[in-house]
Design a protein around this motif. Structure first.
Motif, PDB file in Angstrom:
ATOM      1  N   GLU A  90      -9.345   7.441  -4.752  1.00 56.71           N
ATOM      2  CA  GLU A  90      -8.305   6.427  -4.956  1.00 56.71           C
ATOM      3  C   GLU A  90      -8.816   5.004  -4.662  1.00 56.71           C
ATOM      4  O   GLU A  90      -8.156   4.027  -4.973  1.00 56.71           O
ATOM      5  CB  GLU A  90      -7.054   6.757  -4.127  1.00 56.71           C
ATOM      6  CG  GLU A  90      -7.177   6.601  -2.617  1.00 56.71           C
ATOM      7  CD  GLU A  90      -7.800   7.822  -1.927  1.00 56.71           C
ATOM      8  OE1 GLU A  90      -8.276   8.728  -2.657  1.00 56.71           O
ATOM      9  OE2 GLU A  90      -7.818   7.852  -0.693  1.00 56.71           O
ATOM     10  N   GLN A  95      -2.796  -1.639 -10.981  1.00 60.39           N
ATOM     11  CA  GLN A  95      -1.942  -0.735 -10.216  1.00 60.39           C
ATOM     12  C   GLN A  95      -1.313  -1.551  -9.087  1.00 60.39           C
ATOM     13  O   GLN A  95      -1.840  -2.588  -8.676  1.00 60.39           O
ATOM     14  CB  GLN A  95      -2.745   0.437  -9.658  1.00 60.39           C
ATOM     15  CG  GLN A  95      -3.905   0.016  -8.775  1.00 60.39           C
ATOM     16  CD  GLN A  95      -4.559   1.185  -8.075  1.00 60.39           C
ATOM     17  OE1 GLN A  95      -3.895   2.135  -7.681  1.00 60.39           O
ATOM     18  NE2 GLN A  95      -5.872   1.103  -7.914  1.00 60.39           N
ATOM     19  N   ILE A 101      -0.154  -1.504  -5.188  1.00 58.84           N
ATOM     20  CA  ILE A 101      -0.197  -0.805  -3.904  1.00 58.84           C
ATOM     21  C   ILE A 101       0.517  -1.676  -2.887  1.00 58.84           C
ATOM     22  O   ILE A 101       0.127  -2.835  -2.679  1.00 58.84           O
ATOM     23  CB  ILE A 101      -1.655  -0.572  -3.450  1.00 58.84           C
ATOM     24  CG1 ILE A 101      -2.430   0.208  -4.522  1.00 58.84           C
ATOM     25  CG2 ILE A 101      -1.707   0.163  -2.114  1.00 58.84           C
ATOM     26  CD1 ILE A 101      -3.911   0.295  -4.289  1.00 58.84           C
ATOM     27  N   ASP A 102       1.556  -1.150  -2.253  1.00 63.51           N
ATOM     28  CA  ASP A 102       2.360  -1.902  -1.278  1.00 63.51           C
ATOM     29  C   ASP A 102       2.782  -3.262  -1.833  1.00 63.51           C
ATOM     30  O   ASP A 102       2.659  -4.294  -1.158  1.00 63.51           O
ATOM     31  CB  ASP A 102       1.567  -2.127   0.033  1.00 63.51           C
ATOM     32  CG  ASP A 102       1.275  -0.812   0.720  1.00 63.51           C
ATOM     33  OD1 ASP A 102       2.022   0.152   0.477  1.00 63.51           O
ATOM     34  OD2 ASP A 102       0.284  -0.753   1.481  1.00 63.51           O
TER      35      ASP A 102
END
Ligand SMILES: *[C@@H]1O[C@H](CO)[C@@H](O)[C@H](O)[C@H]1NC(C)=O
Ligand SMILES: *[C@@H]1O[C@H](CO)[C@@H](O)[C@H](O)[C@H]1NC(C)=O
Ligand SMILES: *[C@@H]1O[C@H](CO)[C@@H](O)[C@H](O)[C@H]1NC(C)=O
Length: 332
Positions: A305, A278, A280-281
């Motif tokens: 999460e 995934q 993220i940022d």
């Protein structure tokens, strides 16, 4: 029972008979001791247990050297089975001819290590010639020969047996378990009670002072070692903490892909040989548990999460292991 099939094979039969005989003797001695105890109770009190009572199993003294196997004979005698130890004699302490030669030629580990880690000019020459492959093969063999490779036991039996050798679900051990009838838990020496494991761990392992790693390595290396070796040094929590789950018996990448095909398929992207991830940022992380349906162990307070799905279900508990799982996403 350890049988030498190159010999006459009678070792096994005698030993079984001795074992039976021992049991009969032990039963009758304990019956006699009990009768005596009843008789003498109240007249004499509480003398030294050892005097007059049944003799101590001589194997409690661990008389056999060089991995010889101790067998009790009668009540107060023993025999050392020196089969394939390369030694002979009552206690397997006298080297056979070839053991003597081998011991004489065996290089000293410190000397070997010194030669291998110094004389750069010499190794540069070796590296530049055709000698390299042959010599490196030799170096590997010499190094592996420095590690003793004795026969193994497990906690269940005090004799060498096939199961201890082959059953990889058992933690194996290189010393036989203490015979059950010894006066002290460590054989004949030491206190009558073993120390508390917590106390022992605190005394021996607890660090009271910070000591920088002497070779100048860092925490990442420690975590790398843990991450990597978890493929084959892994506890089987289903059976018990003393059992190892070494199904693959070696490097099988289970720390990255998990132990089952099912888990592996849930973790893999099934594209370009990569794992699921995934972002993220703008940074790549392992996917969440919710996304992959992979079972992981996290403390209850960790939010959904932040529960990342990794090959090994306990790796989320240690930041360094999660870090490696994240780093490896670039490769796998
Ligand atoms: C064998 O070991 C026992 C106990 O350690 C010792 O008393 C005995 O002298 C040894 N015997 C030989 C032949 O080395
Ligand atoms: C050994 O030789 C190879 C080339 O044959 C070279 O790539 C390598 O760097 C050399 N190793 C050392 C430690 O010098
Ligand atoms: C290995 O040891 C375990 C634990 O004692 C036992 O349950 C299992 O049957 C053994 N497996 C084999 C193949 O002997």
């Amino acid at each position: 029972m350890f049988c030498d099939y190159s010999g006459e094979g009678y070792v096994c039969r005698t030993s079984v008979r001795v074992g039976l005989w021992n049991r009969v003797l032990k039963m009758s001695t304990s019956a006699w001791s009990f009768a005596l105890f009843l008789l003498l109770r109240g007249q004499f009190c509480c003398g030294n247990d050892e005097s007059g009572s049944k003799p101590i199993n001589p194997c409690c003294h661990y008389p056999c050297e060089n991995w010889g196997v101790c067998m009790r004979i009668g009540l107060d005698d023993y025999d050392c089975d020196c089969t394939r130890t390369g030694y002979y004699g009552k206690n397997c302490s006298i080297p056979e001819f070839w053991s003597r030669i081998h011991d004489l030629l065996r290089p000293n580990p410190d000397v070997v290590n010194y030669i291998l880690t110094h004389f750069k000019w010499l190794w540069d020459i070796v590296n530049a010639t055709r000698l390299r492959d042959w010599l490196m093969g030799l170096v590997l063999t010499v190094r592996s020969d420095l590690i003793p490779n004795p026969p193994t036991y497990n906690t269940k039996y005090d004799y060498l047996n096939w199961e201890a050798y082959s059953n990889i679900t058992f933690y194996t051990r290189i010393l036989p378990p203490i015979p059950q009838d010894c006066p002290a838990p460590m054989g004949v020496k030491g206190k009558p009670e073993l120390p508390d494991p917590d106390e022992l761990a605190n005394k021996l392992m607890l660090r009271r002072k910070f000591r920088p790693e002497p070779r100048g390595t860092n925490l990442m290396f420690g975590f790398f070692a843990q991450h990597f070796t978890h493929q084959f040094f892994k506890t089987n929590h289903k059976i018990g903490s003393e059992f190892t789950l070494a199904l693959g018996h070696g490097v099988d990448a289970a720390h990255i892909y998990g132990y089952s095909m099912d888990r592996q398929l849930k973790l893999r992207l099934l594209k370009d040989g990569k794992l699921k991830y995934q972002v993220i940022d703008g940074e790549v992380y392992p996917p969440t548990v919710a996304e992959t349906d992979v079972s992981m162990i996290y403390p209850p307070h960790v939010p959904e999460e932040q529960r990342l799905a990794i090959g090994e279900d306990r790796f989320g508990l240690l930041p360094g292991l999660t870090m490696y799982a994240t780093l490896w996403l670039q490769i796998y």
